[in-house]
Design a protein around this motif. Structure first.
Motif, PDB file in Angstrom:
ATOM      1  N   GLN A 196       0.831  -1.202   0.000  1.00 26.27           N
ATOM      2  CA  GLN A 196       0.000   0.000   0.000  1.00 26.27           C
ATOM      3  C   GLN A 196       0.866   1.253   0.000  1.00 26.27           C
ATOM      4  O   GLN A 196       0.595   2.204  -0.738  1.00 26.27           O
ATOM      5  CB  GLN A 196      -0.935  -0.002   1.204  1.00 26.27           C
ATOM      6  N   THR A 197       1.914   1.249   0.809  1.00 24.94           N
ATOM      7  CA  THR A 197       2.817   2.397   0.870  1.00 24.94           C
ATOM      8  C   THR A 197       3.540   2.588  -0.456  1.00 24.94           C
ATOM      9  O   THR A 197       3.647   3.711  -0.958  1.00 24.94           O
ATOM     10  CB  THR A 197       3.835   2.221   2.006  1.00 24.94           C
ATOM     11  N   ALA A 198       4.019   1.499  -1.041  1.00 27.55           N
ATOM     12  CA  ALA A 198       4.727   1.581  -2.326  1.00 27.55           C
ATOM     13  C   ALA A 198       3.816   2.144  -3.411  1.00 27.55           C
ATOM     14  O   ALA A 198       4.231   3.009  -4.189  1.00 27.55           O
ATOM     15  CB  ALA A 198       5.255   0.208  -2.724  1.00 27.55           C
ATOM     16  N   CYS A 199       2.578   1.679  -3.459  1.00 29.52           N
ATOM     17  CA  CYS A 199       1.632   2.186  -4.468  1.00 29.52           C
ATOM     18  C   CYS A 199       1.321   3.651  -4.225  1.00 29.52           C
ATOM     19  O   CYS A 199       1.329   4.459  -5.156  1.00 29.52           O
ATOM     20  CB  CYS A 199       0.353   1.351  -4.459  1.00 29.52           C
ATOM     21  N   ARG A 200       1.055   4.010  -2.971  1.00 32.43           N
ATOM     22  CA  ARG A 200       0.732   5.405  -2.649  1.00 32.43           C
ATOM     23  C   ARG A 200       1.905   6.327  -2.989  1.00 32.43           C
ATOM     24  O   ARG A 200       1.728   7.397  -3.557  1.00 32.43           O
ATOM     25  CB  ARG A 200       0.359   5.532  -1.177  1.00 32.43           C
ATOM     26  N   ASP A 201       3.125   5.893  -2.661  1.00 30.59           N
ATOM     27  CA  ASP A 201       4.314   6.703  -2.947  1.00 30.59           C
ATOM     28  C   ASP A 201       4.505   6.951  -4.440  1.00 30.59           C
ATOM     29  O   ASP A 201       5.151   7.914  -4.837  1.00 30.59           O
ATOM     30  CB  ASP A 201       5.572   6.036  -2.388  1.00 30.59           C
ATOM     31  N   ARG A 202       3.961   6.069  -5.252  1.00 29.88           N
ATOM     32  CA  ARG A 202       4.128   6.184  -6.694  1.00 29.88           C
ATOM     33  C   ARG A 202       2.918   6.811  -7.373  1.00 29.88           C
ATOM     34  O   ARG A 202       2.792   6.807  -8.586  1.00 29.88           O
ATOM     35  CB  ARG A 202       4.410   4.807  -7.285  1.00 29.88           C
ATOM     36  N   GLY A 203       2.005   7.330  -6.587  1.00 30.45           N
ATOM     37  CA  GLY A 203       0.856   8.024  -7.151  1.00 30.45           C
ATOM     38  C   GLY A 203      -0.292   7.126  -7.539  1.00 30.45           C
ATOM     39  O   GLY A 203      -1.214   7.549  -8.224  1.00 30.45           O
TER      40      GLY A 203
END
Length: 70
Positions: free
Chosen positions: A31-38
């Protein structure tokens, strides 16, 4: 300067994800990785694991700028 540092962190994170594999990430890390990438849309865990974590160049800077205005 913030965007350059942010982009560098994301780029290094992508290399790590590619070398170790996305299967080792917990749901929270995904979730964090996806959010960090927009990637802000609600995705299932399976959909998150299918994301292509690779260097997308200036795309990250655009995502950071867009998120800062939300």
């Amino acid at each position: 300067m913030y965007i350059i540092n942010y982009y560098g962190r994301i780029k290094n994170d992508d290399k790590l994800i590619q070398s170790e594999g996305v299967d080792l990430l917990s749901t929270a890390e995904l979730q964090t990785a996806c959010r960090d990438r927009g990637i802000l849309e609600a995705l299932t865990e399976e959909e998150m694991r299918k994301q292509d974590f690779q260097d997308l160049g200036p795309y990250y800077c655009v995502c950071v700028l867009n998120q800062s205005y939300i």
